[in-house]
Design a protein around this motif. Structure first.
Motif, PDB file in Angstrom:
ATOM      1  N   GLN A 540      65.494  90.917 112.768  1.00 53.13           N
ATOM      2  CA  GLN A 540      65.959  89.514 112.602  1.00 53.13           C
ATOM      3  C   GLN A 540      66.458  88.923 113.929  1.00 53.13           C
ATOM      4  O   GLN A 540      66.583  87.730 114.054  1.00 53.13           O
ATOM      5  CB  GLN A 540      67.129  89.431 111.595  1.00 53.13           C
ATOM      6  CG  GLN A 540      66.736  89.737 110.144  1.00 53.13           C
ATOM      7  CD  GLN A 540      66.662  91.226 109.905  1.00 53.13           C
ATOM      8  OE1 GLN A 540      67.319  91.975 110.634  1.00 53.13           O
ATOM      9  NE2 GLN A 540      65.817  91.641 108.951  1.00 53.13           N
ATOM     10  N   SER A 541      66.680  89.793 114.944  1.00 48.30           N
ATOM     11  CA  SER A 541      67.373  89.215 116.124  1.00 48.30           C
ATOM     12  C   SER A 541      66.508  88.123 116.743  1.00 48.30           C
ATOM     13  O   SER A 541      65.267  88.167 116.697  1.00 48.30           O
ATOM     14  CB  SER A 541      67.623  90.308 117.171  1.00 48.30           C
ATOM     15  OG  SER A 541      66.344  90.766 117.584  1.00 48.30           O
ATOM     16  N   GLU A 542      67.154  87.166 117.363  1.00 47.90           N
ATOM     17  CA  GLU A 542      66.473  85.889 117.623  1.00 47.90           C
ATOM     18  C   GLU A 542      65.364  86.033 118.650  1.00 47.90           C
ATOM     19  O   GLU A 542      64.356  85.332 118.617  1.00 47.90           O
ATOM     20  CB  GLU A 542      67.473  84.814 118.051  1.00 47.90           C
ATOM     21  CG  GLU A 542      67.905  84.770 119.504  1.00 47.90           C
ATOM     22  CD  GLU A 542      68.849  85.921 119.857  1.00 47.90           C
ATOM     23  OE1 GLU A 542      68.880  86.317 121.024  1.00 47.90           O
ATOM     24  OE2 GLU A 542      69.496  86.478 118.932  1.00 47.90           O
ATOM     25  N   ALA A 545      62.396  86.229 116.939  1.00 49.72           N
ATOM     26  CA  ALA A 545      62.194  85.227 115.878  1.00 49.72           C
ATOM     27  C   ALA A 545      60.947  84.381 116.174  1.00 49.72           C
ATOM     28  O   ALA A 545      60.249  83.917 115.277  1.00 49.72           O
ATOM     29  CB  ALA A 545      63.429  84.341 115.784  1.00 49.72           C
ATOM     30  N   LYS A 548      55.542  86.290 114.760  1.00 52.06           N
ATOM     31  CA  LYS A 548      55.319  86.946 113.467  1.00 52.06           C
ATOM     32  C   LYS A 548      54.455  88.162 113.791  1.00 52.06           C
ATOM     33  O   LYS A 548      53.352  88.006 114.359  1.00 52.06           O
ATOM     34  CB  LYS A 548      54.563  86.000 112.503  1.00 52.06           C
ATOM     35  CG  LYS A 548      54.778  86.337 111.030  1.00 52.06           C
ATOM     36  CD  LYS A 548      54.162  85.304 110.142  1.00 52.06           C
ATOM     37  CE  LYS A 548      52.676  85.682 109.929  1.00 52.06           C
ATOM     38  NZ  LYS A 548      52.503  87.139 109.686  1.00 52.06           N
ATOM     39  N   ARG A 724      54.917  82.007 116.124  1.00 47.61           N
ATOM     40  CA  ARG A 724      55.254  81.386 114.830  1.00 47.61           C
ATOM     41  C   ARG A 724      55.038  79.870 114.877  1.00 47.61           C
ATOM     42  O   ARG A 724      55.206  79.290 115.943  1.00 47.61           O
ATOM     43  CB  ARG A 724      56.733  81.693 114.500  1.00 47.61           C
ATOM     44  CG  ARG A 724      56.979  81.792 112.973  1.00 47.61           C
ATOM     45  CD  ARG A 724      58.474  81.950 112.699  1.00 47.61           C
ATOM     46  NE  ARG A 724      58.893  83.347 112.865  1.00 47.61           N
ATOM     47  CZ  ARG A 724      58.630  84.302 111.932  1.00 47.61           C
ATOM     48  NH1 ARG A 724      57.916  84.007 110.862  1.00 47.61           N
ATOM     49  NH2 ARG A 724      59.060  85.546 112.116  1.00 47.61           N
TER      50      ARG A 724
END
Lengths: 724, 46, 817
Positions: A540-542, A545, A548, A724
């Protein structure tokens, strides 16, 4: 030990040193040195000419190279420092080693570990992390034997008769403590089967932890103990005090207080964050000062007796070893400058740097120590001094040939790979164009290695003749002396001694050892819980982010494990650097996200072959199959060994489910049914690929064969991440 | 880079251990006389 | 002498080398040893299994170590100099507990690894006495642990036999451990600061090179946590200095630094809390570390300077026979104890004589070299020497509360701030720090008034406070004086207080005392004039009787007389019974009856037939009167110091007037002046101590060199007085300096050292002004980041320190021993 009055009692002062263990470690050092050097020459020849691989999976370069590195560092280097440490610390502390049982446990344990490595590595049972390839059961064995060595050393220091702890002993203590911590941290892995495991770290985390360990395995296993040996054996050999004792104390403490950041200089220009790379550079340049402090102290001890160096082979080895130490610790900081690193990284220049240190510094200090110890342990004269002289000259010239050939190969190849013409295109688009030009230098390198090995053989002959010539009576009496029941005395003396010296000593008795072990246990325990938590939040760490990332399918994962087994990472990197040459040749630079689910990370550290980070989809499956079967069919001048057994061996899907659940636990986003029918998916995909190959005119009956898994994995490289 | 949460404290712990080792050495008078040890080590017959 | 030059000599002169210490031995002697000592040591070593001493020594190079100062060993004190060591009371006092007795000795003549090997083999040589022996080569001090019943005396004797004469270190254990403790705690603070600053530097570098997001906050907090021990523990000495300075309203260099640290810490803590990037902790911890490093270096330098002084206190005599005939340690004596002082022994206590009469040489106290006769109930003082016969003395005062003890205590203390230059530099430092504070405050207010944000302009103030450093004044000046003081000691001139170096600069003229300073004070018979009427046979009889008479007096002239007599008659046997009615009046000769003849020897006065034709009129002369008739006239000459002419010539080249002041008659003074090269106009003679010191009073800028024993008054009043010889303790009461070795060239060194030190101080002054001017200007303009300020400031003090040690070319030439 009561002293009878009047008569001068020599027994009390003629300390009973345990030289037996030193002799055994010394013999082990000499034997394993031969093995390591032979493996080295064999691996070199394999690079020079693919035929040397003999098409056998157990002899391919991918599996021999880890055996060579482990043999050289842990077998040759390891036994060498243990022989030196056990010999010198007994003299420096004027007392016998703490316990013979621990010493022998340490000795036989270490030889067993080496044996286990010699068996598992050729079989491909490896973790795929450089200088840490041994699988998890052996890791545990190494940890236990290392703790035994530590207790033996620290307790001997505690029972010392000489109050002052000489600087060499501080180096030994630092070696034990730091390697214990680093080895444990880098060995945090979840077992998947008896001889397979996945490290808990992944991708860039694994890279940082691996090279934090990797550099310090070099620093605290191949430098600090050898500095300790230098501080003991050079003064002893030249019979003059060390140049400046104060300098040695200052340079030791300034080294150990701030020892965190050396790792990142192995990952310059990669996907590692910019500031971490710069920190690695700063710290490496800082390392140059204490290293040269050590060298200057060692060499200046010889001032005024260089004439002795001219005549005495031991001093020649020790002095030249220290000079090579100075050379490679100057080359290191130079290599860690980003611009220099751009040329050197992944090239043979790094190999030259490694062998300058290993053959020059570690090898020569140990050879010097062997020539110093053998006559003294067997209480006789060296069989033939001029033989030792020839060994020295053969060795030195061998190293120089090795290094110069690798310098040339490395720089030439990098220059060619990075060469861009006026129109902005690569002058040498095909990787193999550069390989062809440096293959002759691989022969020259093998020659250098061979000369070094011949020198070594002279030493073996010299040592054997010396021991054979040793006066037998003395050897026998030495045996009788050693055999007296010292053991009983130790424990009783320890207890009696600690009581008689008041509470403080009791405090330092067994409870001390227990507390150290307890703290270690707690430390490891917390890490086991703490780390999965960290790595799982990792997803989850940014910084990830923005991407994908698709995790590997079960077939691809099986292929990856074969990739690791065959040691493909030893010749192929999976990290496109942020340099112009890389981007033009391989495509956009790799992101940290590309390898976020890779347990272990396979960025690699040498490009004998091209980078594979974005090879997925570049060639059809059939290209890969025919290339793996015989690389020369596709690329005539390729030096890659053949992998024919991949087409015959059946894919082992027995543990694939267990592997998926472990990876799921470590944060890879697999759903539960992915885990449940991992095996069927793998079979299904394998059959699909096999049929597709037949359609393209490839060989028949490759269903469920390993080749399909490897091809699936290769095709996935660079395809897993989208923005993403 | 969340691994730093693990490595940095460990490295600092290591540094702390060595500061403690230095303090122990200082307390036990290891640094009172830095001249004699380098001569004394030569005297021990090997 | 270096071994190589030795061989050159032996090649030419075919001398064999002494087996032990390899000094050349005339080959005529068959036993190959230069002295009995070497022979004894050689035998000792070859009997026990220690014979590989020579083998080790051959392999290890020599390790030349000059012993700090040659001083009086107890050898001359009666039969067995070490007996007192085993006296139980002595052991209690020195804190040697009985179950694990321990003692440390300073050993002369330790010079190489073989010595260490031999000394540390003591437990093998004396297994029943010594448990453990550890030698500290740097200080040549051996610490020996004894078996409970082991004898220290026996060990001391063994060390003596081995050729290393031991001197018990008297400073009690506690003093040393105390001093050791605080240097250790300072070192620990330095190490903690170093380790923390090193780590913080790396994390700060990470933030500087772009670590962002949660990594930056994570590192900020780590930097904050690691900096706590540095601010809380390591910087304590800085806070203490500042606090003490403020307490007695004195300004100190540390005040601005402490303010900078406190303010900087608060701002940084705030920025860590709020996540902004005004974190100066890396600069501040670096500053603390570098400051402590320079202070530690300074502390080590000062500590070495005073190491040499420590052994002076072993001068007071220590052992004496008490009435019961046992060897008793002096400090152990109590009032009313009665002790026997054999002839030739220094009187260790103040007391009253109970029994016996003897002659006492009190030069140490009164300066009168001519001995005094002491009878029952006379008062005697410690330090004086009982010459003739044993005395029984009732003790009144012991050790420190004797007259001599008080003198010694007063000599030992000196404090640097007495020196004008040091006081001046402290003043300048005071005004400088005050100025910097005012300037930075003013600048801050100005900037905020101009609209700058409080925090942003704070960074500029922080840089100003950190970078300003009056270190040249605070650190360098005292260090320069100590350096000079150390060099002078090496050159043989011991200054009571390094501060007196300042008083060297204004000196315009140098005045010498004659007897004992220009000359050696040892008289030799220059010319013996018999009157013609005496036959040769009578002459021998008269000579023999006169020597008997002279044997009793201790006057330097009588010694010369006896030497001449023995040479003339080739040997005389002295029997005291032949002499009676012996009378000695200081200043006008001696008389007595020998074998019935009355003999009178008095300084020649007025013209007498013998004197007129005396060609050597320039010398002290004595008339020999035998049974009332003048039979002979003897003139004495005084030996000149060899290096005096050269010294005086160079003093004149330095533009200094050279004078001679003496109590002797005109003729000898002019004679010596002529030989030495002093103009007659600068010679004053027949001066009494009072007139001499009067002359010095009204010539203020004079450096007076006189005999410590009897020139006390003149030395005291001189602007700068140096005692040439005589008892160290008395002369130092009067004079500022004392010549340890009789090497007059040390006076020249005094002038060169003083002028060179002034040059060094001026150089630092200029550097400091330029450095502070430039850096404060740049910092005030905001172009100097606190990190660079924190590096610049300690580097500047390090530079000043190094330049003080580096000194000047001349100083470095002098430093070479």
């Amino acid at each position: 030990m009561s002293t009878s009055t009047g008569v001068i009692n020599t027994e009390k002062f003629d300390h009973k040193y345990d030289d037996e263990i030193v002799k055994y470690f010394l013999m082990a050092t000499i034997i394993w040195a031969g093995v390591a050097l032979l493996l080295g020459i064999y691996a070199a020849l394999e690079l020079a000419n693919y035929k040397f691989n003999l098409g056998l999976q157990w002899l391919t370069f991918g599996r021999i190279r880890p055996l060579h590195t482990n043999a050289a560092i842990f077998a040759f280097g390891g036994n060498g420092i243990f022989a030196g440490i056990y010999h010198s610390s007994q003299r420096l502390l004027k007392t016998r080693l703490f316990s013979d049982k621990l010493s022998w446990f340490h000795f036989w344990g270490w030889q067993l570990i080496i044996l286990a490595a010699a068996i598992t590595l050729p079989l491909g049972l490896t973790q795929g992390k450089e200088y840490h390839e041994l699988e998890w059961p052996i890791n545990i064995a190494v940890a236990i034997v290392w703790i035994a060595f530590g207790i033996n050393l620290l307790q001997t220091i505690r029972r010392r008769k000489e109050p002052h702890i000489y600087v060499a002993l501080w180096f030994y203590i630092a070696t034990f403590v730091t390697i214990a911590l680093l080895y444990v941290v880098n060995s945090i892995e979840i077992p998947v089967s008896w001889f397979n495991s996945y490290p808990v770290y992944a991708g860039v985390q694994d890279a940082l932890v691996q090279w934090w360990y990797g550099h310090n395995a070099v620093a605290f296993f191949l430098t600090t103990p050898f500095l300790g040996l230098m501080y003991y054996y050079i003064p002893k050999a030249v019979n003059k005090p060390v140049y400046s004792y104060r300098l040695s104390v200052v340079h030791f403490w300034s080294l150990v207080f701030i020892y965190i950041w050396a790792g990142p200089h192995h990952l310059l220009n990669t996907a590692l964050p910019e500031w971490a790379q710069t920190l690695g550079v700063i710290f490496s340049v800082m390392l140059w000062i204490p290293s040269w402090g050590g060298m200057i102290n060692g060499l200046m001890t010889l001032r005024g007796s260089w004439d002795k160096v001219k005549t005495d082979p031991i001093l020649k080895f020790l002095a030249t070893g220290t000079i090579f130490y100075g050379m490679s610790t100057f080359e290191g900081p130079l290599l860690s400058l980003k611009s220099v690193n751009e040329v050197a990284h992944y090239s043979d220049w790094i190999i030259a740097h490694v062998h300058g240190g290993a053959l020059g510094w570690n090898g020569f200090i140990l050879f010097g120590m062997v020539y110093y110890l053998v006559p003294r342990l067997w209480k006789t004269e060296l069989y033939n001094k001029s033989l030792a002289e020839t060994h020295f000259w053969l060795g030195t010239i061998g190293i120089v040939i090795y290094i110069v050939s690798m310098w040339t190969a490395g720089i030439a190849q990098s220059m060619m790979l990075n060469a861009v013409d006026a129109t902005g295109h690569l002058v040498y688009p095909d990787f193999v164009q550069t390989v062809v030009r440096i293959v002759p230098l691989y022969y020259v390198r093998s020659l250098g290695g061979l000369m070094y090995f011949v020198g070594y053989l002279l030493m073996v002959y010299n040592v054997v003749k010396t021991i054979k010539g040793a006066p037998v009576a003395l050897a026998a009496s030495a045996k009788r002396e050693e055999a007296n029941p010292v053991l009983k005395l130790d424990t009783q003396a320890l207890v009696q001694e600690s009581i008689s010296e008041g509470p403080h000593r009791v405090l330092e008795g067994f409870p001390m050892v227990m507390t150290v072990l307890a703290v270690a246990a707690v430390l490891v325990g917390t890490m086991i819980e703490l780390i999965p938590m960290i790595t799982s939040t990792n997803a989850q760490s940014e910084e990830f982010a923005a991407f994908k990332v698709k995790p590997l399918t079960s077939l691809q994962l099986a292929g990856r494990d074969i990739y690791v087994r065959e040691g493909c990472y030893l010749c192929h990197s999976q990290m496109i650097r942020t340099t112009v040459g890389d981007v033009l040749r391989y495509g956009p630079a790799s992101e940290t996200a590309d390898s976020m689910y890779d347990h272990p990370f396979q960025w690699g550290s040498k490009r004998t072959g091209p980078d594979l980070a974005r090879v997925g989809g570049k060639y059809p499956d059939l290209w890969h199959v025919r290339h793996l079967l015989n690389p020369r069919d596709i690329v005539p001048q390729s030096i890659m060994p053949t992998y024919s057994w991949l087409l015959e061996q059946k894919l082992d899907l027995g543990t694939i489910e267990r592997r998926f659940s472990v990876l799921k636990m470590l944060g890879v986003p697999y759903s539960d049914e992915d885990v449940k029918n991992a095996a069927e998916n793998a079979k299904k995909d394998s059959i699909a690929i096999a049929e597709d190959l037949v359609k393209q005119g490839g060989p028949q009956g490759l269903e469920n064969k390993e080749i399909t898994a490897l091809v699936a994995y290769l095709q996935s490289l660079g395809k897993q991440t989208e923005k993403r | 880079m969340s691994i730093l949460v693990l490595i940095v404290p460990l490295a600092l712990l290591l540094g702390l251990f060595f500061v403690g080792a230095f303090w122990w050495g200082l307390r036990r008078g290891q640094y009172e006389d830095l001249e004699s040890p380098k001569h004394r080590m030569l005297l021990e017959k090997d | 002498m270096h071994l190589k030059s030795l061989f050159m000599i032996t090649e030419t002169l075919e001398l064999t080398l002494c087996k032990h210490c390899s000094t050349p031995v005339p080959s005529s002697r068959n036993d190959f040893f230069c002295c009995a000592g070497c022979k004894a040591v050689f035998e000792l070593l070859s009997t026990t299994e220690l014979c590989d001493y020579y083998e080790i020594r051959k392999r290890s190079g020599t390790f030349k170590k000059p012993s700090p100062v040659k001083f009086w060993s107890e050898k001359g004190l009666g039969a067995d100099p070490f007996a007192y060591l085993d006296v139980p009371s002595f052991r209690q006092d020195l804190g040697i507990n009985s179950d694990q007795p321990q003692a440390s000795f300073y050993l002369e003549g330790v010079h190489c690894t073989a010595c260490m090997w031999l000394i540390e083999k003591l437990p093998e040589i004396l297994p029943q006495h010594v448990a453990n022996a550890r030698l500290n080569l740097q200080q040549s001090v051996v610490k020996i642990e004894f078996h409970p019943q082991g004898s220290i005396t026996e060990t001391a004797r063994a060390l003596e036999r081995m050729g290393y004469s031991p001197h018990l270190i008297k400073t009690p254990e506690q003093v040393q451990t105390l001093e050791k403790k605080d240097t250790q705690s300072f070192l620990l603070k330095l190490v903690v600061a170093g380790a923390a600053a090193g780590n913080i530097m790396l994390f700060a570098a990470a933030i500087y090179t772009g670590a962002g997001g949660w990594v930056k906050t994570y590192f900020d907090w780590i930097v904050f946590v690691i900096s706590l021990p540095v601010f809380g523990y390591s910087a304590l000495p800085l806070y203490q200095n500042a606090y003490h300075a403020l307490q007695n309203r004195r300004w100190s260099v540390d005040i601005p630094i402490v303010i900078a640290l406190a303010a900087g810490f608060m701002v940084s803590a705030l920025s860590v809390w709020r996540g902004t990037d005004q974190n100066y902790l890396d600069s501040l911890t670096g500053l603390i570390f570098l400051l402590l490093a320079t202070r530690y270096l300074l502390m080590r330098l000062q500590k070495n300077a005073f190491e040499g002084m420590q052994f002076f206190d072993s001068l007071v005599p220590v052992q004496v026979l008490n009435s019961l005939g046992q060897m008793v340690w002096v400090r152990d004596l109590k009032k009313q104890d009665c002790i026997e002082i054999p002839a030739g022994l220094t009187i260790p206590v103040d007391g009253v004589i109970q029994k016996g009469t003897s002659q006492i040489n009190e030069a140490v106290l009164t300066g009168e070299s001519i001995p005094r006769i002491a009878k029952v109930n006379d008062q005697v003082y410690s330090g004086t020497i009982n010459l003739e016969s044993p005395l029984w003395v009732e003790v009144q005062a012991v050790a420190d509360d004797t007259r001599m003890g008080k003198i010694l205590q007063e000599i030992q203390q000196f404090d640097l701030s007495a020196a004008p230059t040091v006081r001046m530099s402290e003043q300048v430092a005071k005004y400088f720090t005050g100025g910097v504070l005012v300037w930075s405050l003013g600048l801050w207010i100005y900037l905020v008034a101009e609209g700058g944000s409080v925090l942003a302009s704070f960074e500029r103030i922080l840089s100003v406070l950190i970078v300003s450093c009056p270190c040249a004044f605070a650190i360098a000046t005292p260090l320069a004086l100590i350096q000079a003081y150390q060099i002078l000691i090496k050159k043989g001139l011991y200054l009571k207080n390094p501060a007196s170096l300042d008083s060297v600069t204004p000196v315009k003229r140098v005045a010498f005392d004659k007897t004992g300073t220009l000359t050696l004070g040892q008289f030799e018979v220059q010319h013996w004039e018999w009157s013609k009427s005496i036959s040769p046979a009578d002459r021998r009889g008269m000579m023999d009787c006169s020597c008997q008479l002279e044997a009793i007096s201790q006057h330097p002239l009588s010694k010369a007389w006896r030497r001449y007599g023995e040479a003339f008659l080739s040997g005389i046997t002295y029997t005291a019974t032949r002499v009676s009615h012996f009378v000695e009046v200081p200043g006008n000769g001696i008389s007595g009856i020998v074998d019935g003849h009355s003999i009178e020897l008095k300084p020649s006065s007025g013209a007498s037939e013998l004197r007129s034709n005396d060609t050597h009129s320039g010398f002290t002369s004595v008339d020999f009167i035998w049974n009332g008739a003048l039979v002979a006239h003897i003139s004495f000459k005084d030996e000149l110091r060899k290096d005096i002419p050269m010294v005086i010539r160079q003093l004149k080249q330095l533009g200094l007037e050279v004078w001679m002041l003496s109590g002797d008659q005109k003729a000898p003074c002019w004679e010596v002046a002529r030989q030495v090269g002093i103009e007659d106009s600068n010679v004053l003679f027949c001066l009494t101590p009072e007139t001499k010191s009067q002359w010095i009073k009204n010539h203020p800028e004079t450096l007076y060199l006189g005999d410590g024993a009897n020139d006390g008054l003149a030395l005291k009043n001189a602007h700068l007085g140096i005692a040439v010889h005589g008892a160290l303790d008395l002369s130092l009461k009067a004079a500022q300096g004392y010549l340890i070795q009789n090497r007059m060239a040390a006076v020249l060194d005094l002038f060169t050292v003083s002028s060179e030190t002034q040059k060094v101080l001026v150089r630092h002054l200029i550097f400091t002004v330029v450095y502070n001017g430039a850096t404060i200007a740049i910092a005030s303009k905001g172009m100097l980041h606190p990190l660079f300020a924190a590096v610049l400031m300690p580097t500047s003090s390090l530079l000043v320190l190094v330049s003080t040690i580096w000194g000047t070319k001349a100083l470095r030439k002098l430093k070479v021993p």
